[in-house]
Enzyme design. Structure first.
Site, PDB file in Angstrom:
ATOM      1  N   TYR A   1      40.761  -9.758  -8.425  1.00 36.11           N
ATOM      2  CA  TYR A   1      41.939 -10.578  -8.680  1.00 36.11           C
ATOM      3  C   TYR A   1      41.506 -11.905  -9.282  1.00 36.11           C
ATOM      4  O   TYR A   1      40.474 -12.451  -8.887  1.00 36.11           O
ATOM      5  CB  TYR A   1      42.694 -10.832  -7.369  1.00 36.11           C
ATOM      6  N   GLU A   2      42.309 -12.440 -10.196  1.00 35.95           N
ATOM      7  CA  GLU A   2      41.901 -13.678 -10.864  1.00 35.95           C
ATOM      8  C   GLU A   2      41.769 -14.844  -9.896  1.00 35.95           C
ATOM      9  O   GLU A   2      41.131 -15.845 -10.194  1.00 35.95           O
ATOM     10  CB  GLU A   2      42.828 -14.036 -12.029  1.00 35.95           C
ATOM     11  N   ALA A   3      42.343 -14.704  -8.698  1.00 34.95           N
ATOM     12  CA  ALA A   3      42.176 -15.737  -7.673  1.00 34.95           C
ATOM     13  C   ALA A   3      40.740 -15.766  -7.151  1.00 34.95           C
ATOM     14  O   ALA A   3      40.381 -16.682  -6.403  1.00 34.95           O
ATOM     15  CB  ALA A   3      43.147 -15.500  -6.524  1.00 34.95           C
ATOM     16  N   GLY A   4      39.926 -14.762  -7.496  1.00 29.59           N
ATOM     17  CA  GLY A   4      38.525 -14.781  -7.095  1.00 29.59           C
ATOM     18  C   GLY A   4      38.142 -13.739  -6.068  1.00 29.59           C
ATOM     19  O   GLY A   4      37.045 -13.776  -5.516  1.00 29.59           O
TER      20      GLY A   4
ATOM     21  N   ILE B   1      48.985 -12.904  -6.179  1.00 31.47           N
ATOM     22  CA  ILE B   1      47.585 -12.537  -6.368  1.00 31.47           C
ATOM     23  C   ILE B   1      46.658 -13.404  -5.538  1.00 31.47           C
ATOM     24  O   ILE B   1      45.452 -13.201  -5.518  1.00 31.47           O
ATOM     25  CB  ILE B   1      47.154 -12.617  -7.841  1.00 31.47           C
TER      26      ILE B   1
END
Lengths: 257, 300, 300, 257
Positions: free
Chosen positions: D50-53, D66
């Site tokens: 996920y782009e949140a890490g 996300i």
């Protein structure tokens, strides 16, 4: 206070240049002792950081290397090398750096790379920069501790591993460097500091040392500051902390180089 | 995917003559076991990159594995000269490529990030830039000033030792984490050695501690004690005595040969090496526990 | 150095009209309490930078604090439109500057690192580059190809909420750590709020967890619940219900005004806000414990 | 298998495009369901990031955003956003990305920025890129899930938030992009894929859907592939997992757009 070793003279005088709250990029050996001495005397809030990525170390024993595990256990923070060189050093969060090398010249340039005339064919190959190139450029101020010997103080270094004064404050600003560079060279004879043109001149002598000694052990025509100081005598307290607490087996205290 | 194989097999499969290697670890977690296995398997013409070549590359150069070194500090940390690498350089028998620490780690950061280069601010010390044509300049389009740039480093093989990993290669590291993450992401293959192989649940209990995800790892090897004479934070101490001894051993080609014969060629693997170290050394390197305070991730 | 002060004092001392602010946190640990305090103190003409403006900036824009937003995703995450920021942009009453997430975080990384810019590879989508003249190009001297560059972002004030900090500002964060570290290092001042103030010993028990060192922090404020309706991993859940509700509230200037009156202007501080949320909400957001496995740093 | 919703058709067909071992950059909502469905059927080793890490999430509940905490607890790894976009995405460690937007044009360009003719004066302001600009460029392959509606498929988007096929494989290589770009658009009528020139053409229809439907709901003159396929019928097993395990309250399954 006779019979002081070179190491004692340099460590104590370096410690005195550190201010409370300074964030110091520490090397092993003598700089480490200087920082710990300052922390136990006038600078309790000094923060020691190491290029291995350790911030706020409180070593329980004398570390042999800058990556010693005793620096890590109980530290405030441990970060990657990339972070140390960017967020800490390049960003301007380091107040003080310590530098050293085989040669230091009239303008504070340091050579830790090789002795000789041709980089590709070194007469003596030295370890190289490590962190020094960037520490010299970006720490707010830098100190050099070195025995005062002619071969260590040539007029011009064979190779500039880390930049010196670059002609003083303006020169460094023009080159885009954020720190002031080497503002004090602490030797076992006295202290050299840059004059307004960036040339290192003798500004202080340790008690009992002479201007002649300093001049004779320098590879360029060393100038003497108009107002030559004498450094304050080393106290029993300072020596006590060094010998009884910080380096009881004398690993770095008996070492004169 | 289970990637757990013996170290000898991992080296045989992923390290080839002529490869560029980066054995990671700044003082901490230096993967000596893998270095010794590479010596035993007789690899040749390697390019050995490391910020500090340390004893591991001194030994690999002594054993004839290397054609070239890439480094930023060529010393025996805390002791002095790195005699063998130095001698070979002075004699013109070993190629080298040199950076500052920041230059070296910036090369890895670019390699890990998938960037062609990384910028660095000027330092006023330009001699290294003139000595190494790979160090270049670019004009900052915002200020018009020049910055220094170094190219991405993407080694063929990263060798990384970690405290604990699961069999898929998801790895927890702590203590000094120098450039391990960057090296792993920068390299084409990652060869992992670990003090402990743990259940995936242990890794998943603390995801912020996982610096290397299994899917970039080629092989996982269970090799306790792999870092000696370097150390593994919380597992065993740095063998400073050996670092001092090496200064003597490496003074003489004969004693170096004897060392390699006794400690590399005559031992089968790291288990045998560790047993051979003996109980006096084991006791000297033993570490009392000091645990982190736990944290709560919450059950959502 | 003890930097522990009340949040109202920290805002009054470090946030000024016209400042650029970055309230950090990607979904996680968004510092709503500080945002509300800034609204209460009536700051004006702020430049509000955040990858995702989220509800915090929607509320600050509604309250008239902002002159400009800098962002990379202007939505109500998981819900839809961010109505107030969007309306103000469409009406031409709010300046903006726009990047992709990677552009935004690269600006912060450059700012944190002390670099003038960061490079990014090309994406083939050039419209944003044409719309935002701060996005430029530089030629990679190794390949001759162009890379995209963005300039460093160095806000006047970083506002960062963390799970635990000591009174000097040394902070442990876990869970999603989006851009907190980068924002803290990039900014001139760091205003820290924390769920818990812990003894320095707790911080020192796990130094790898410390993302922000105290000496870059200007003020530390003890503000439990500061992230609501965002969340603090391990402490309380995200209030998804409120994120959905805001979609309704923000449809109408009147209901927005009522919300601000009731939940910002009429409450003294975050304690009062938290009490006002009530036990039903407290129970809904409560989280069962799930602890990390401890690690051993060793006593050296 | 009549009365399938648009969501069911798109999610199941997207899930089938995922391969075992794929590392997938997941969005919330329908892409999240597609990934979880694939993981529970033919792709147990799929890794969700996920782009949140967050890497390797195993969410215990359906995440709304996300950055939901359920993605973090029990994940394999959690890293900074800078690391996600550099070490993971830009470095080439992401196999699949999902994209979406208000407009998708003939060449797979996506607009998620604004509707109108002047960026500075948008008629309708949309959220903007988020991670999309880089996902579209650097994930090895990208999929788009969207209801098949004329207003969503204009001949040319108002603003290119993320790049499409750029004239096919060569165009993207010439532009220096590492990934293949949008290689499949999954709608509720069928599937569009780029032909060698990069133009999206109809390559498959879902059972019971017609070519005419597809053409009539596309804003450009949609070409039909010579070998038009019919997608395999959705199974009871697939529907069961979606409705009973993944989205029991139907948050994303009843949503038709």
């Amino acid at each position: 206070m006779t019979n002081l070793t070179s190491a004692e003279l340099m460590i104590v005088n370096a410690a005195r240049m550190l201010q409370d709250g300074d964030v110091v990029f520490v090397g092993v050996g003598q700089p480490n002792l200087a920082c710990n001495l300052a922390k136990r005397t006038h600078a309790p809030n000094l923060v020691m950081i190491y290029e291995a990525g350790v911030i706020g170390a409180e070593p329980a024993r004398l570390p042999l290397s800058i990556g010693d595990p005793t620096l890590v256990s109980g530290a405030l923070s441990v970060v990657s090398m990339y972070d140390i060189f960017t967020n800490y050093l390049q960003r301007g969060n380091v107040d003080v750096g310590f530098l050293g090398g085989a040669q230091i010249d009239k303008y504070g340039n340091i050579n830790a790379t090789f002795i000789g005339t041709d980089y590709a064919h070194p007469k003596v190959r030295l370890p190289g920069s490590g962190g020094a190139q960037e520490i010299a450029a970006w720490a707010n101020r830098c100190y050099i501790m070195t025995p005062h010997q002619k071969r260590r103080f040539p007029e011009k270094v064979d190779f500039v591993t880390s930049a010196g004064t670059l002609g003083g404050k303006d020169g460094r600003e023009k080159a885009g460097l954020r720190g002031k560079g080497p503002i004090g060279v602490i030797t076992d004879i006295g202290i050299l500091e840059p004059d307004p043109t960036g040339e290192l001149v003798l500004t202080a002598l340790h008690p009992g040392k002479s201007t002649e000694e300093a001049i004779n052990n320098t590879g360029w025509a060393l100038k003497v500051a108009a107002q030559l100081r004498t450094t304050a005598p080393i106290t029993e307290k300072e020596l006590g902390i060094l010998h009884n607490e910080l380096d009881p087996t004398g690993i770095y205290l008996k070492n004169n180089g | 995917m289970n990637k757990l194989i013996p170290l000898s097999e991992a080296v045989s499969q992923f390290v080839h003559d002529g490869d560029s290697i980066y054995a990671a670890g700044f003082t901490h977690l230096i993967p000596f076991a893998a270095g010794h296995e590479i010596i035993r398997q007789g690899r040749r013409n390697l390019t050995l990159a490391r910020a500090t070549p340390d004893l591991i590359y001194d030994q690999m150069v002594a054993a004839g594995c290397a054609r070239k070194v890439i480094f930023s500090y060529m010393g025996n940390p805390g002791v002095g000269s790195l005699r063998i690498v130095r001698t070979e350089m002075e004699a013109g028998r070993l190629e080298w490529e040199e950076y500052s620490h920041f230059g070296m780690i910036s090369r890895l950061q670019a390699g890990a990030a998938g960037l062609p280069f990384m910028p660095m601010n000027q330092t006023g010390a330009t001699d290294l830039e003139h000595a190494n044509p790979l160090i270049k300049r670019v004009t900052d389009p915002y200020s018009g000033r020049e910055v220094i740039v170094v190219p991405a480093l993407n080694p063929d093989v990263a060798i990384v030792h970690v405290q604990r990993a699961d069999k898929d290669g998801n790895a927890h590291l702590w203590g000094i984490v120098g450039e391990q993450k960057e090296v792993a992401f920068a390299s084409k293959h990652v060869l992992l050695t670990a003090e402990e192989i743990v259940d995936e649940k242990v890794i998943r209990s603390d995801p912020n501690r996982t610096l290397i995800p299994g899917f970039i790892v080629s092989a996982v090897c269970h090799v306790p004690g792999a870092a000696h004479p370097s150390y593994a934070q919380g597992y065993y101490d740095r063998d400073n005595e050996f670092y001092l001894n090496w200064d003597k051993i490496s003074e003489n080609p004969e004693t170096v040969k004897n060392y390699l014969d006794e400690w590399v060629f005559s031992v089968k693997d790291r288990d045998e090496y560790w047993q051979k170290l003996g109980s006096v050394t084991h006791n000297r390197l033993r570490v009392k526990a000091r645990y982190s305070e736990k944290i709560n991730y919450g059950s959502y």
